[in-house]
Design a protein around this motif. Sequence first.
Motif, PDB file in Angstrom:
ATOM      1  N   PHE A  85      -3.409  -0.410  -6.846  1.00 13.78           N
ATOM      2  CA  PHE A  85      -3.456  -1.249  -5.654  1.00 13.78           C
ATOM      3  C   PHE A  85      -4.906  -1.618  -5.386  1.00 13.78           C
ATOM      4  N   LEU A  86      -5.147  -2.856  -5.016  1.00 17.64           N
ATOM      5  CA  LEU A  86      -6.475  -3.227  -4.567  1.00 17.64           C
ATOM      6  C   LEU A  86      -6.392  -4.407  -3.623  1.00 17.64           C
ATOM      7  N   ARG A  87      -7.440  -4.545  -2.813  1.00 17.41           N
ATOM      8  CA  ARG A  87      -7.574  -5.686  -1.920  1.00 17.41           C
ATOM      9  C   ARG A  87      -8.953  -6.280  -2.138  1.00 17.41           C
TER      10      ARG A  87
ATOM     11  N   SER B 185      -5.816   3.563  -8.171  1.00 19.19           N
ATOM     12  CA  SER B 185      -5.133   3.356  -9.444  1.00 19.19           C
ATOM     13  C   SER B 185      -4.358   4.583  -9.874  1.00 19.19           C
ATOM     14  N   ALA B 186      -3.083   4.635  -9.491  1.00 22.77           N
ATOM     15  CA  ALA B 186      -2.200   5.670 -10.030  1.00 22.77           C
ATOM     16  C   ALA B 186      -1.699   5.270 -11.415  1.00 22.77           C
ATOM     17  N   ALA B 187      -1.823   3.976 -11.746  1.00 24.95           N
ATOM     18  CA  ALA B 187      -1.304   3.482 -13.021  1.00 24.95           C
ATOM     19  C   ALA B 187      -2.310   3.586 -14.143  1.00 24.95           C
TER      20      ALA B 187
ATOM     21  N   HIS C 132       0.835  -1.209   0.000  1.00 25.73           N
ATOM     22  CA  HIS C 132       0.000   0.000   0.000  1.00 25.73           C
ATOM     23  C   HIS C 132       0.866   1.254   0.000  1.00 25.73           C
ATOM     24  N   ARG C 133       1.968   1.233   0.737  1.00 31.28           N
ATOM     25  CA  ARG C 133       2.847   2.402   0.771  1.00 31.28           C
ATOM     26  C   ARG C 133       3.437   2.678  -0.610  1.00 31.28           C
TER      27      ARG C 133
END
Length: 475
Positions: A321-323, A335-337, A300-301
């Motif tokens: 990132f997801l959970r 989603s930074a990507a 996450h970081r």
Amino acid sequence: MARPLIGRTIRRLRMERGLTQQALAARLGISASYLNLIEHDQRSVTASLLIKLGEHLSVDLATLSGNRERQAEAGLREVLSDPLLGLEEVPEQEVAVLAASAPNAARAMLALYRAWRVAKEDASGLALPTGRRILLPTEEARDFFHDHANHFPTLEAAAEALGAALRATPAEMNHAIAERLRRTHGVTVAVGRLDGALRRYDPQLRRLDLSESLPRESRGFQMAFQLMLLESREAVEAVVAPAEPTSADAASLIRLGLLNYAAAALLMPYAPFLGAARELRHEVEALAARFGVSFEQAAHRLSTLQRPGEGGAARGVPFFFLRVDPAGNVDKRFSAAGFPFARFGGSCPKWIVHRAFAHPGETQVQVAQLPDGAAFLTFARAIASPTTRWGEPAPMHVVAMGCDIARAGEIAYADGIEIARAAVGIGLSCRLCDRVDCRSRAFPPLEHRLTLDPNEDSAAPFRFETTQPRARPRL
């Protein structure tokens, strides 16, 4: 691979700054007609022109990537494909034009659709046993963190200042935090059995109880959370207040998310963590070991390293990132990507996220390619959380991350993968995916008529026409 289309991003940034095409073109040293072609993605942008655009629009190159517009387009496609809206097929070009020329209207449409979905679900019977109906504010909190690019400079600064004070004495970090709690706030920390809880703080007794079932890194994070709660409350409220959450529940979710963010920033300070990420080539297990945190905390970081300025030197790799739990419910998402998560339905069953449950504790890697040609290096790991009593099934979830395939060389998980041959075609969701030969499809696509033939059984669950869209029902 699809060519990045950044014209719509340039247009949005120009309009947000109140510049005409003529004015921006004059600053860039090009003609207004040439800028118009760029904004309509009919001309490519050279490297030198990109640098000038960044300077005159006061943004870094990552902001010009078009991720925000792609997210809006993906959301609009999903909304406009809902058969309950009774719309005819909306061409892809119209969706792109709407997202590019009226971004505020597009975001408003997504917000209205989300509110309609919540109201529809509530009206159709989402209620507690008492009869009281519930509304879940999780989407509002997710949008808040997405709109801030999951990066909060004021909280980073507060964590850095506190971290510097803690590291002034040669002590292991968990011990230093416990001592700070005791000496500065009179808070004692005790580890023992907590029935039905992992953490409990008594403000009257000034006592923080942690469950003995928590692993050591989780105990450290809980102590860091408590310390930031006591010392960074004003900084957190200064971030929450301008957002004007629409409910107390949404405000509480945002506030807790920010405190977790601050705790992570304390344990994994920005510059050292970014340097270690580059040195270790973003291997999450190695980062977790170096900073004494869990896999999920380190992952996450990584998704928060989006500090602007310094010519992009302070910005990490843009990760999503997801959970997700075994039922497919996503409780964390960012989603930074530029990965286009489905906001209102399930994701693709061929995505590695779902297969990771079969291999708990192992990091699974996949090159995922979307129908538009965009490809992402994705990696996922199934993690079991501690139970609070005997007989309780251990909560399982998958933590997944990914980045644009162009950054794969910076990631350890790409080693040994032949990128060009390893790509697996996935879709946004079954109802929005046009892939004909998918054997994992759960539903037929909304936009195409089924072709049902009793004389032939296809390997794919559904056969459908690919040229003639199906008319949607009228309400």
